[in-house]
Design a protein around this motif. Sequence first.
Motif, PDB file in Angstrom:
ATOM      1  N   VAL A  60       4.128 -42.636  -1.194  1.00 32.08           N
ATOM      2  CA  VAL A  60       5.504 -43.028  -0.908  1.00 32.08           C
ATOM      3  C   VAL A  60       5.485 -44.302  -0.076  1.00 32.08           C
ATOM      4  O   VAL A  60       4.449 -44.723   0.440  1.00 32.08           O
ATOM      5  CB  VAL A  60       6.256 -41.923  -0.127  1.00 32.08           C
ATOM      6  CG1 VAL A  60       6.326 -40.638  -0.928  1.00 32.08           C
ATOM      7  CG2 VAL A  60       5.593 -41.682   1.238  1.00 32.08           C
ATOM      8  N   VAL A  61       6.672 -44.930   0.040  1.00 33.96           N
ATOM      9  CA  VAL A  61       6.867 -46.030   0.979  1.00 33.96           C
ATOM     10  C   VAL A  61       7.474 -45.417   2.238  1.00 33.96           C
ATOM     11  O   VAL A  61       8.591 -44.890   2.203  1.00 33.96           O
ATOM     12  CB  VAL A  61       7.782 -47.122   0.398  1.00 33.96           C
ATOM     13  CG1 VAL A  61       8.042 -48.203   1.448  1.00 33.96           C
ATOM     14  CG2 VAL A  61       7.154 -47.735  -0.842  1.00 33.96           C
ATOM     15  N   LEU A  62       6.740 -45.461   3.326  1.00 35.96           N
ATOM     16  CA  LEU A  62       7.162 -44.815   4.570  1.00 35.96           C
ATOM     17  C   LEU A  62       7.547 -45.874   5.591  1.00 35.96           C
ATOM     18  O   LEU A  62       6.760 -46.773   5.887  1.00 35.96           O
ATOM     19  CB  LEU A  62       6.023 -43.961   5.130  1.00 35.96           C
ATOM     20  CG  LEU A  62       6.300 -43.242   6.456  1.00 35.96           C
ATOM     21  CD1 LEU A  62       7.317 -42.125   6.248  1.00 35.96           C
ATOM     22  CD2 LEU A  62       5.009 -42.692   7.063  1.00 35.96           C
ATOM     23  N   THR A  63       8.767 -45.781   6.113  1.00 37.77           N
ATOM     24  CA  THR A  63       9.229 -46.666   7.184  1.00 37.77           C
ATOM     25  C   THR A  63       9.339 -45.851   8.462  1.00 37.77           C
ATOM     26  O   THR A  63      10.037 -44.832   8.491  1.00 37.77           O
ATOM     27  CB  THR A  63      10.585 -47.298   6.847  1.00 37.77           C
ATOM     28  OG1 THR A  63      10.439 -48.127   5.699  1.00 37.77           O
ATOM     29  CG2 THR A  63      11.083 -48.147   8.007  1.00 37.77           C
ATOM     30  N   VAL A  64       8.636 -46.303   9.493  1.00 34.06           N
ATOM     31  CA  VAL A  64       8.642 -45.634  10.789  1.00 34.06           C
ATOM     32  C   VAL A  64       9.374 -46.544  11.770  1.00 34.06           C
ATOM     33  O   VAL A  64       8.951 -47.690  12.010  1.00 34.06           O
ATOM     34  CB  VAL A  64       7.217 -45.346  11.275  1.00 34.06           C
ATOM     35  CG1 VAL A  64       7.252 -44.597  12.614  1.00 34.06           C
ATOM     36  CG2 VAL A  64       6.442 -44.539  10.236  1.00 34.06           C
ATOM     37  N   VAL A  65      10.477 -46.076  12.320  1.00 28.89           N
ATOM     38  CA  VAL A  65      11.319 -46.861  13.212  1.00 28.89           C
ATOM     39  C   VAL A  65      10.674 -46.907  14.602  1.00 28.89           C
ATOM     40  O   VAL A  65      10.051 -45.929  15.052  1.00 28.89           O
ATOM     41  CB  VAL A  65      12.742 -46.266  13.290  1.00 28.89           C
ATOM     42  CG1 VAL A  65      13.636 -47.099  14.199  1.00 28.89           C
ATOM     43  CG2 VAL A  65      13.333 -46.161  11.885  1.00 28.89           C
ATOM     44  N   ASP A  66      10.818 -48.034  15.289  1.00 28.39           N
ATOM     45  CA  ASP A  66      10.198 -48.180  16.609  1.00 28.39           C
ATOM     46  C   ASP A  66      10.839 -47.213  17.607  1.00 28.39           C
ATOM     47  O   ASP A  66      12.001 -46.809  17.452  1.00 28.39           O
ATOM     48  CB  ASP A  66      10.314 -49.627  17.096  1.00 28.39           C
ATOM     49  CG  ASP A  66      11.733 -49.999  17.437  1.00 28.39           C
ATOM     50  OD1 ASP A  66      12.177 -49.688  18.543  1.00 28.39           O
ATOM     51  OD2 ASP A  66      12.421 -50.612  16.585  1.00 28.39           O
ATOM     52  N   PRO A  67      10.090 -46.802  18.652  1.00 27.67           N
ATOM     53  CA  PRO A  67      10.585 -45.782  19.583  1.00 27.67           C
ATOM     54  C   PRO A  67      11.879 -46.171  20.292  1.00 27.67           C
ATOM     55  O   PRO A  67      12.744 -45.313  20.518  1.00 27.67           O
ATOM     56  CB  PRO A  67       9.429 -45.631  20.580  1.00 27.67           C
ATOM     57  CG  PRO A  67       8.218 -46.074  19.835  1.00 27.67           C
ATOM     58  CD  PRO A  67       8.689 -47.165  18.930  1.00 27.67           C
ATOM     59  N   ALA A  68      12.030 -47.437  20.675  1.00 25.01           N
ATOM     60  CA  ALA A  68      13.229 -47.842  21.414  1.00 25.01           C
ATOM     61  C   ALA A  68      14.482 -47.642  20.577  1.00 25.01           C
ATOM     62  O   ALA A  68      15.486 -47.103  21.048  1.00 25.01           O
ATOM     63  CB  ALA A  68      13.102 -49.297  21.858  1.00 25.01           C
ATOM     64  N   ARG A  69      14.435 -48.053  19.331  1.00 20.83           N
ATOM     65  CA  ARG A  69      15.605 -47.869  18.479  1.00 20.83           C
ATOM     66  C   ARG A  69      15.808 -46.395  18.141  1.00 20.83           C
ATOM     67  O   ARG A  69      16.938 -45.914  18.030  1.00 20.83           O
ATOM     68  CB  ARG A  69      15.461 -48.699  17.205  1.00 20.83           C
ATOM     69  CG  ARG A  69      16.679 -48.657  16.308  1.00 20.83           C
ATOM     70  CD  ARG A  69      16.643 -49.712  15.243  1.00 20.83           C
ATOM     71  NE  ARG A  69      16.707 -51.053  15.820  1.00 20.83           N
ATOM     72  CZ  ARG A  69      16.952 -52.165  15.128  1.00 20.83           C
ATOM     73  NH1 ARG A  69      17.157 -52.083  13.828  1.00 20.83           N
ATOM     74  NH2 ARG A  69      16.966 -53.329  15.707  1.00 20.83           N
ATOM     75  N   SER A  70      14.707 -45.668  17.977  1.00 17.60           N
ATOM     76  CA  SER A  70      14.824 -44.240  17.672  1.00 17.60           C
ATOM     77  C   SER A  70      15.470 -43.471  18.817  1.00 17.60           C
ATOM     78  O   SER A  70      16.071 -42.415  18.602  1.00 17.60           O
ATOM     79  CB  SER A  70      13.440 -43.654  17.380  1.00 17.60           C
ATOM     80  OG  SER A  70      12.855 -44.257  16.233  1.00 17.60           O
TER      81      SER A  70
END
Length: 496
Positions: A60-70
């Motif tokens: 799959v194409v996995l996008t992991v959002v940065d901790p600050a935005r999360s």
Amino acid sequence: MSFDVTRGASPVHGSVVPGSIIAAHRIEWVLRRSDFGTTCRAVPVPPTPTPPGRPAPDPVVLTVVDPARSADARFRSWFAHSNELASGIRNPAIAQIAGHGLTDGRLWVATVPVPTTDAAELLRHHPDGIDIDLAVRIVAAVGEALDAAHRRRLVHGGVTTADILITTGRDPAAEITASDITDPGAVTLRGFGLSPPAAGEDTPHPDSDVAALGRTLVELLTGTTSVARHRVSGDVSPAFHSVLARALDPDPDHRYRTCAEFVRAADLALHLTHTDGEPPTENIDPAPRVFHPAGHPDRPTEVVVEHPGGHHRDVESRSGRPTSGSATARRRQNIAPVLVALVVVAVCVGAVVVLGARNAPPPWPSTVAPIADAFPRLLPDSPDQQGWRDASCQAMFRDGLDAIACSDAEEVTYVVWHTATPGARDSVTAPLEGYPGDKIQWRDGPASSSRDSLADGWVVTNFVEPVREPFTVITTWPGHSGRQILDGWWRTAPLG
């Protein structure tokens, strides 16, 4: 996959690197990093080992959002809402959501299929833009995806070329053409939920996606998102500029109502060309004039009155006074002052020319003057003037070759070499580490850029146009990769 950028890094706990496990997905390699997070190719890790004989899970194409935005509660709510809506849309132009959630304080979303490439990588290999037919095929599919999302009250809000996935089923190294973008699902859109609404809004307005699609089309055609500097071919009908202006109108009520409406208008305008490549023109007959000058053009406008009783006619001026020989005398009297004035002007102009010649800046040496002549917007007219982006320039001679070297305030250095033979071109590129790097296709000739692994990158540009064919431009920028030189300098440089 043709756009891998990170391989072989050692796994670090919590970091998104090859080999690490994030949200029950093993990272195979990183595709790209951005302000909001990291996008990777990954494989789901099942809770129990896969039995022998059963196929392994598809990547799959996995996008992991940065901790600050999360950690932003408002963004988490928007992210979850958008991906839930996107999961319910069955449209071949929208990348299917394979899963999304929050793990170890980081939001993530997985989509399928894994593409051959994406539009951002396509532009990396075509920095001057792709052909019109391919660009229209891509934005047509993206427009269909956006309209389908809008019907479900879902707005993307931040379409970029990195969100446009292209799956052709061909060798990733093969050149993609418009004929490859025919099957449903060849182009899919991802990235829903990654661009939150502006402050005070619950959701972005659909017109923002229409404007984003317009900017995306400009970038596909020109390689730059700067609409003010877009370099759409002169063969394109000026109607396209009107279409673009409407799509980007500051007043949302004036924009196109749907993305499909914009794509149809843009497609028509982009192909609306005259047979000789020039925009069609319309000839309008001038309106009839009420008064026409009679006699000498210097005389005032006159009204000619015909007497029905014979051939005699009285000529009267607008003032109503009859004309006489005194007018000729007056004109002769006025000639002398005019001649004197002309003599004075001639003397002044001559003095200015002489003084200007004395104060003219020193010219380029004759050996490099043809280089400056071939690149009038990139290079200055003389050594004491500045080149593009206020660069300081000087003549340079090395190994029997002539050049003009310039450097600007950001330490971008570009050297225009006179390389009339293949041997001369080989000579100036020999010192470049990693040459020839990645090939670039652009409208004016062959070019190449260093790979991302090289910290101090370079870009080499050659030409096919006769006036520039004997020259090679080498651009370097300490601490910047070839990709950064392409994005920050090359795309807008006046090379063509």
